[in-house]
Design a protein around this motif. Structure first.
Motif: not given
Length: 178
Positions: A34-35, A61-62, A75-77, A173-175
């Motif tokens: 996530a970072g 929070v994420g 997504h946390p990012a 990457f996110f989906l």
């Protein structure tokens, strides 16, 4: 600058997981991932305080507010990015000179977000993920097809809409969240 943002973001994300008592290998790997994605969203000029705040928001929070690993609704990012964008939009508004379409694919602009600046780098990484079968092919391609169809319906050129790092970063990457 880009390496600084990436190292600090991953470090702060893993450190915040450790401080909050999440010490398993899987949780540390999730925080590092996530970072890393948060680092790809941030411009190179973000100060270390912003990186720390975004990483903390992504971790706390994420991930933790919604129950931890795999329980988050966003997504946390993206949560870390949204917090920084809302609190300090001036970090994201600095832009460099406009580049041609070809130079955007192969060059990384100084003030652009790391993951959206080079279409070629995002495509190469997505190809590796697909080749290794670390992500499913269906969700990213359905997303791209829907976006292309919507572009055509709105009278826009789908090539111009689809061929940029932001769209492919979101799709692969996110989906898919490898």
């Amino acid at each position: 600058e880009a390496v600084r943002v990436f190292v600090l973001t991953v470090g702060f994300s893993c450190g915040s997981q450790y401080v909050f008592g999440r010490k398993s290998w899987l949780q540390a790997a999730s925080a590092a991932f996530a970072g890393g994605l948060l680092a790809l969203l941030l411009p190179a000029q973000v100060p270390w305080q912003g990186i720390a705040l975004g990483s903390l928001a992504a971790s706390w929070v994420g991930q933790m507010v919604f129950g931890g690993l795999g329980q988050n609704i966003f997504h946390p990012a993206l949560i870390g990015y949204a917090v920084l964008f809302l609190l300090a939009p001036e970090w994201f508004s600095q832009s460099s000179e406009q580049l041609t379409r070809w130079s955007q694919w192969f060059l990384i602009r100084q003030s652009a977000s790391l993951g959206t600046a080079s279409f070629f780098a995002v495509i190469f990484s997505a190809a590796v993920l697909l080749y290794k079968r670390w992500i499913s092919r269906l969700p990213p391609f359905l997303y791209l097809a829907a976006l292309g169809g919507l572009s055509i319906c709105l009278g826009r050129n789908p090539f111009d809409e689809l061929v940029n790092g932001s769209i492919f970063l979101a799709a692969f990457f996110f989906l898919s969240d490898p």
